[in-house]
Design a protein around this motif. Structure first.
Motif, PDB file in Angstrom:
ATOM      1  N   THR A 316      21.748 -70.464  44.818  1.00 18.24           N
ATOM      2  CA  THR A 316      22.767 -70.663  43.780  1.00 18.24           C
ATOM      3  C   THR A 316      24.015 -71.306  44.362  1.00 18.24           C
ATOM      4  OG1 THR A 316      21.952 -68.769  42.528  1.00 18.24           O
ATOM      5  CG2 THR A 316      24.199 -69.503  42.065  1.00 18.24           C
ATOM      6  N   MET A 317      24.452 -70.808  45.503  1.00 20.19           N
ATOM      7  CA  MET A 317      25.653 -71.389  46.122  1.00 20.19           C
ATOM      8  C   MET A 317      25.383 -72.796  46.641  1.00 20.19           C
ATOM      9  SD  MET A 317      27.715 -68.289  47.973  1.00 20.19           S
ATOM     10  CE  MET A 317      26.330 -67.494  48.791  1.00 20.19           C
ATOM     11  N   ALA A 318      24.140 -73.062  47.043  1.00 20.41           N
ATOM     12  CA  ALA A 318      23.801 -74.409  47.505  1.00 20.41           C
ATOM     13  C   ALA A 318      24.000 -75.428  46.390  1.00 20.41           C
ATOM     14  CB  ALA A 318      22.360 -74.444  48.010  1.00 20.41           C
ATOM     15  N   ASP A 319      23.688 -75.044  45.153  1.00 18.32           N
ATOM     16  CA  ASP A 319      23.895 -75.945  44.019  1.00 18.32           C
ATOM     17  C   ASP A 319      25.374 -76.268  43.828  1.00 18.32           C
ATOM     18  OD1 ASP A 319      21.203 -76.068  43.475  1.00 18.32           O
ATOM     19  OD2 ASP A 319      21.242 -74.497  41.947  1.00 18.32           O
ATOM     20  N   SER A 320      26.249 -75.303  44.135  1.00 18.88           N
ATOM     21  CA  SER A 320      27.687 -75.516  43.996  1.00 18.88           C
ATOM     22  C   SER A 320      28.272 -76.292  45.163  1.00 18.88           C
ATOM     23  CB  SER A 320      28.410 -74.164  43.890  1.00 18.88           C
ATOM     24  OG  SER A 320      27.980 -73.448  42.758  1.00 18.88           O
ATOM     25  N   THR A 321      27.545 -76.301  46.281  1.00 20.51           N
ATOM     26  CA  THR A 321      28.061 -76.907  47.508  1.00 20.51           C
ATOM     27  C   THR A 321      27.595 -78.346  47.679  1.00 20.51           C
ATOM     28  OG1 THR A 321      27.970 -74.711  48.523  1.00 20.51           O
ATOM     29  CG2 THR A 321      28.219 -76.571  50.020  1.00 20.51           C
ATOM     30  N   ALA A 322      26.372 -78.630  47.258  1.00 21.08           N
ATOM     31  CA  ALA A 322      25.719 -79.914  47.544  1.00 21.08           C
ATOM     32  C   ALA A 322      26.212 -81.026  46.619  1.00 21.08           C
ATOM     33  CB  ALA A 322      24.210 -79.750  47.431  1.00 21.08           C
ATOM     34  N   GLY A 323      25.658 -82.211  46.817  1.00 23.62           N
ATOM     35  CA  GLY A 323      25.923 -83.325  45.921  1.00 23.62           C
ATOM     36  C   GLY A 323      26.999 -84.286  46.375  1.00 23.62           C
ATOM     37  N   GLY A 324      27.535 -84.083  47.598  1.00 25.77           N
ATOM     38  CA  GLY A 324      28.556 -84.992  48.082  1.00 25.77           C
ATOM     39  C   GLY A 324      29.936 -84.727  47.526  1.00 25.77           C
ATOM     40  N   ARG A 325      30.121 -83.527  46.945  1.00 25.47           N
ATOM     41  CA  ARG A 325      31.420 -83.188  46.366  1.00 25.47           C
ATOM     42  C   ARG A 325      32.298 -82.457  47.382  1.00 25.47           C
ATOM     43  NH1 ARG A 325      29.313 -79.514  41.787  1.00 25.47           N
ATOM     44  NH2 ARG A 325      27.779 -79.112  43.425  1.00 25.47           N
ATOM     45  N   GLN A 326      33.588 -82.474  47.121  1.00 25.70           N
ATOM     46  CA  GLN A 326      34.538 -81.684  47.898  1.00 25.70           C
ATOM     47  C   GLN A 326      34.902 -80.469  47.059  1.00 25.70           C
ATOM     48  OE1 GLN A 326      37.352 -85.013  48.701  1.00 25.70           O
ATOM     49  NE2 GLN A 326      37.145 -84.434  50.841  1.00 25.70           N
ATOM     50  N   VAL A 327      34.295 -79.348  47.380  1.00 24.49           N
ATOM     51  CA  VAL A 327      34.468 -78.129  46.592  1.00 24.49           C
ATOM     52  C   VAL A 327      35.183 -77.085  47.440  1.00 24.49           C
ATOM     53  CG1 VAL A 327      33.327 -76.355  45.222  1.00 24.49           C
ATOM     54  CG2 VAL A 327      32.332 -78.645  45.355  1.00 24.49           C
ATOM     55  N   ASP A 328      36.404 -76.749  47.057  1.00 22.75           N
ATOM     56  CA  ASP A 328      37.146 -75.733  47.798  1.00 22.75           C
ATOM     57  C   ASP A 328      36.360 -74.433  47.877  1.00 22.75           C
ATOM     58  OD1 ASP A 328      39.315 -77.178  48.474  1.00 22.75           O
ATOM     59  OD2 ASP A 328      40.663 -76.372  46.971  1.00 22.75           O
ATOM     60  N   GLY A 329      36.245 -73.904  49.071  1.00 20.53           N
ATOM     61  CA  GLY A 329      35.639 -72.601  49.238  1.00 20.53           C
ATOM     62  C   GLY A 329      34.130 -72.594  49.306  1.00 20.53           C
ATOM     63  N   PHE A 330      33.478 -73.724  49.162  1.00 17.46           N
ATOM     64  CA  PHE A 330      32.033 -73.824  49.358  1.00 17.46           C
ATOM     65  C   PHE A 330      31.787 -74.975  50.324  1.00 17.46           C
ATOM     66  CE2 PHE A 330      32.163 -71.574  45.313  1.00 17.46           C
ATOM     67  CZ  PHE A 330      31.174 -70.616  45.484  1.00 17.46           C
ATOM     68  N   HIS A 331      31.399 -74.630  51.541  1.00 17.13           N
ATOM     69  CA  HIS A 331      31.442 -75.591  52.643  1.00 17.13           C
ATOM     70  C   HIS A 331      30.113 -75.598  53.384  1.00 17.13           C
ATOM     71  CE1 HIS A 331      33.623 -78.189  55.258  1.00 17.13           C
ATOM     72  NE2 HIS A 331      33.682 -77.373  56.280  1.00 17.13           N
ATOM     73  N   GLY A 332      29.369 -76.710  53.315  1.00 21.83           N
ATOM     74  CA  GLY A 332      28.115 -76.827  54.048  1.00 21.83           C
ATOM     75  C   GLY A 332      28.357 -76.937  55.540  1.00 21.83           C
ATOM     76  N   ILE A 333      27.604 -76.170  56.339  1.00 19.05           N
ATOM     77  CA  ILE A 333      27.831 -76.144  57.788  1.00 19.05           C
ATOM     78  C   ILE A 333      26.509 -76.126  58.532  1.00 19.05           C
ATOM     79  CG2 ILE A 333      30.053 -74.952  57.617  1.00 19.05           C
ATOM     80  CD1 ILE A 333      28.583 -72.353  58.351  1.00 19.05           C
ATOM     81  N   SER A 334      26.576 -76.397  59.829  1.00 21.30           N
ATOM     82  CA  SER A 334      25.423 -76.266  60.712  1.00 21.30           C
ATOM     83  C   SER A 334      25.627 -75.063  61.628  1.00 21.30           C
ATOM     84  CB  SER A 334      25.243 -77.524  61.567  1.00 21.30           C
ATOM     85  OG  SER A 334      26.332 -77.665  62.473  1.00 21.30           O
ATOM     86  N   LEU A 335      24.560 -74.579  62.194  1.00 22.21           N
ATOM     87  CA  LEU A 335      24.662 -73.492  63.166  1.00 22.21           C
ATOM     88  C   LEU A 335      25.503 -73.912  64.368  1.00 22.21           C
ATOM     89  CD1 LEU A 335      21.066 -71.966  63.275  1.00 22.21           C
ATOM     90  CD2 LEU A 335      23.175 -70.722  62.790  1.00 22.21           C
ATOM     91  N   GLU A 336      25.326 -75.148  64.802  1.00 20.12           N
ATOM     92  CA  GLU A 336      26.043 -75.603  65.987  1.00 20.12           C
ATOM     93  C   GLU A 336      27.550 -75.690  65.728  1.00 20.12           C
ATOM     94  OE1 GLU A 336      26.365 -76.390  69.935  1.00 20.12           O
ATOM     95  OE2 GLU A 336      24.651 -75.652  68.785  1.00 20.12           O
ATOM     96  N   TYR A 337      27.943 -76.017  64.515  1.00 21.40           N
ATOM     97  CA  TYR A 337      29.375 -76.017  64.181  1.00 21.40           C
ATOM     98  C   TYR A 337      29.955 -74.612  64.322  1.00 21.40           C
ATOM     99  CZ  TYR A 337      33.635 -76.720  61.362  1.00 21.40           C
ATOM    100  OH  TYR A 337      34.930 -76.784  60.916  1.00 21.40           O
ATOM    101  N   MET A 338      29.155 -73.590  64.032  1.00 22.73           N
ATOM    102  CA  MET A 338      29.618 -72.207  64.182  1.00 22.73           C
ATOM    103  C   MET A 338      29.851 -71.848  65.657  1.00 22.73           C
ATOM    104  SD  MET A 338      27.368 -70.074  61.402  1.00 22.73           S
ATOM    105  CE  MET A 338      28.266 -68.562  61.762  1.00 22.73           C
ATOM    106  N   ARG A 339      29.291 -72.628  66.563  1.00 21.22           N
ATOM    107  CA  ARG A 339      29.483 -72.387  67.995  1.00 21.22           C
ATOM    108  C   ARG A 339      30.674 -73.172  68.549  1.00 21.22           C
ATOM    109  NH1 ARG A 339      23.484 -73.274  67.807  1.00 21.22           N
ATOM    110  NH2 ARG A 339      22.518 -71.208  67.912  1.00 21.22           N
ATOM    111  N   SER A 340      31.300 -73.955  67.688  1.00 22.31           N
ATOM    112  CA  SER A 340      32.384 -74.833  68.121  1.00 22.31           C
ATOM    113  C   SER A 340      33.740 -74.142  68.013  1.00 22.31           C
ATOM    114  CB  SER A 340      32.394 -76.094  67.256  1.00 22.31           C
ATOM    115  OG  SER A 340      33.567 -76.848  67.447  1.00 22.31           O
ATOM    116  N   PRO A 341      34.659 -74.413  68.958  1.00 21.44           N
ATOM    117  CA  PRO A 341      36.031 -73.895  68.832  1.00 21.44           C
ATOM    118  C   PRO A 341      36.742 -74.424  67.590  1.00 21.44           C
ATOM    119  CG  PRO A 341      35.607 -74.679  71.068  1.00 21.44           C
ATOM    120  CD  PRO A 341      34.454 -75.124  70.234  1.00 21.44           C
ATOM    121  N   LYS A 342      36.237 -75.505  67.008  1.00 20.87           N
ATOM    122  CA  LYS A 342      36.855 -76.093  65.824  1.00 20.87           C
ATOM    123  C   LYS A 342      36.314 -75.496  64.528  1.00 20.87           C
ATOM    124  CE  LYS A 342      39.519 -79.205  67.807  1.00 20.87           C
ATOM    125  NZ  LYS A 342      40.988 -79.141  67.671  1.00 20.87           N
ATOM    126  N   PHE A 343      35.429 -74.515  64.609  1.00 24.54           N
ATOM    127  CA  PHE A 343      34.823 -73.928  63.410  1.00 24.54           C
ATOM    128  C   PHE A 343      35.898 -73.330  62.494  1.00 24.54           C
ATOM    129  CE2 PHE A 343      32.883 -69.992  61.501  1.00 24.54           C
ATOM    130  CZ  PHE A 343      32.185 -70.647  60.510  1.00 24.54           C
TER     131      PHE A 343
END
Length: 462
Positions: A316-343
């Motif tokens: 359900t949240m993927a539908d709100s996050t996807a599509g190339g939109r900029q949606v505040d508070g719903f942010h697509g991420i990768s696992l590797e980004y979670m390992r970054s100091p910039k996360f």
């Protein structure tokens, strides 16, 4: 080129969706624990050029409507090929397999999800070897540095299990290589438009400290791809001037996003989920979702099957996050980004994360600050937002400082209005204009709910 394949193959089919009622079989996907796709560079004598092998039941041996495991191994050879290129070619599996009419491929690496349509099967698409034929023809045509190539497709669970841990180790080794580089160390980032057929306004920005959302392309992969295929879907982005080092805003990224999204996206923050967050296509590995009741974020990955703490499942949240939109508070991420100091650095990083699944939390143990680890709740600790707030209070989570600041505003304000709505992207259309409230919180002194009585026939007549 594909006369011996019984369905059409071409760019026109990219983006095709096969619904459950229209599928013949499903391969991989959320219900299958072990699946993978992998590209390996080999010595020429180790590759039988043009060979395609299916190990396990092929389509005729499968039962309609059922789900099966899947592994795809592509081995390539050529004097100009290096290991750096493996991840780049791996991502092309997603692109090229979607050229096949009646064949849907989603995600990457250990998250692949494939469906074959009933229509394609009825027209003679009765072997997965057809996928191998498409891979070989398109990869050799697009990347002439590949001189020899062989494809092995696994549908046997035992055979996949025997290779799954090795594939995961290879992915991890690739990811670890990029961790020593910072965004300040380079003058060029890279963009990836592989998913624009699914999300036309989305362009992934790949930096040393912000992997592609799909988790499959690092900055090194982007550099290698742009070098061997300058006109391909992965391209360099000059950083330009740094407008905001905290949020990660650069003139070069803004200019590229505006051009590539045809004016839909004008600004991008690399390290924030608010205001101008990085867009998301649909291939992201996970979602960082804002929980306004606690002023913090929840994190959920694609493989999590339960509902999250806000009562919503990943889908359900993927539908709100996807599509190339900029949606505040719903942010697509990768696992590797979670390992970054910039996360989520501009939003507080892990000091702003309030909830995540227990297995993900354990997976990120080495990257979550030690003093915060016990303060982040999981599904084993809480099931609702109310329980989450109590957990955060009892564990003195840093987000509590935000509650105190909010309470002070209410105490010093003119009234104690109650929050009645919160949302990441709330549009209102009126008078020919669309007004979008970003990260909206609406408060009211009172909320009045009145039943609407249906009009009686003829009530408007005098």
């Amino acid at each position: 080129m594909f006369e011996d394949i019984p369905v059409d193959v071409g760019l026109v089919h990219v983006g095709e969706r096969i619904r459950k009622n229209d599928m013949f079989v499903e391969l991989g996907g959320p219900s299958i624990e072990e699946k993978f796709e992998l590209v390996r560079v080999k010595k020429p004598e180790e590759v039988r050029d043009g060979a395609i092998t299916v190990i396990g039941p092929d389509l005729p041996e499968m039962e309609e409507g059922q789900k099966y495991p899947l592994g795809i191994l592509i081995e390539i050879a050529g004097p100009e090929l290096e290991e750096d290129i493996e991840g780049v070619i791996e991502r092309r599996i997603h692109e090229y397999s979607n050229y096949i009419e009646g064949f849907m491929h989603l995600n990457q690496r250990y998250d692949i999800w494939v469906r074959v349509s009933k229509k394609a099967y009825s027209r003679g698409f009765t072997t997965l070897a057809n996928v191998g034929k498409v891979m070989i023809a398109l990869l050799k045509n697009e990347l002439p540095i590949i001189e020899r190539i062989q494809v092995t497709i696994f549908t046997d669970k035992t055979e996949i299990s025997a290779r799954y841990s090795d594939a995961k180790s290879i992915y991890e080794a690739r990811d670890a290589r990029a961790r020593g580089l910072t965004d300040d160390d380079v003058d060029v980032f890279y963009g990836c438009a592989l998913c624009q057929s699914f999300a036309p306004s989305h362009v992934c920005v790949i930096t040393p400290q912000r992997y592609a959302n799909c988790g499959a392309i690092s900055w090194f992969d982007g550099r290698a791809a742009a070098r061997i295929d300058p006109k391909g879907p992965i391209f360099p982005i000059e950083k330009g001037e740094c407008l905001d080092p905290v949020r990660g805003e650069y003139t070069g990224i803004n200019d590229s996003a505006k051009k590539r999204s045809l004016g839909t996206v004008h600004r991008v923050y690399l390290y924030s989920a608010f205001a101008y967050p990085h867009t998301s296509c649909g291939c992201f590995e996970g979602i960082a979702f804002y929980i306004p009741e606690v002023e913090g974020f929840g994190i959920v990955m694609r493989g999590y099957k339960d509902v999250t703490v806000n009562g919503l499942p990943f889908s359900t949240m993927a539908d709100s996050t996807a599509g190339g939109r900029q949606v505040d508070g719903f942010h697509g991420i990768s696992l590797e980004y979670m390992r970054s100091p910039k996360f989520l650095a501009a939003d507080g990083g892990y000091a702003r994360v309030a909830w995540m699944p227990s297995d993900l939390k354990e997976q990120m143990r080495d990257f979550i600050p030690a003093d915060l680890f016990s303060q982040i709740a999981t599904e084993k600790d809480v099931r609702t937002v109310s329980e989450l707030r109590d957990f955060l209070s009892s564990h003195t989570h840093p987000v509590m400082q935000r509650w105190k600041a909010e309470e002070e505003v209410l105490v010093n304000g003119t009234n104690a209005a109650v929050q009645v709505f919160s949302g990441g992207d709330f549009p209102i259309t009126s008078g020919g204009f669309k007004i979008i409230f970003k990260n909206a919180r609406i408060t009211a002194d009172r909320v009045i709910i009145e039943p609407v009585q249906p009009k009686k026939p003829g009530a408007d007549k005098k």
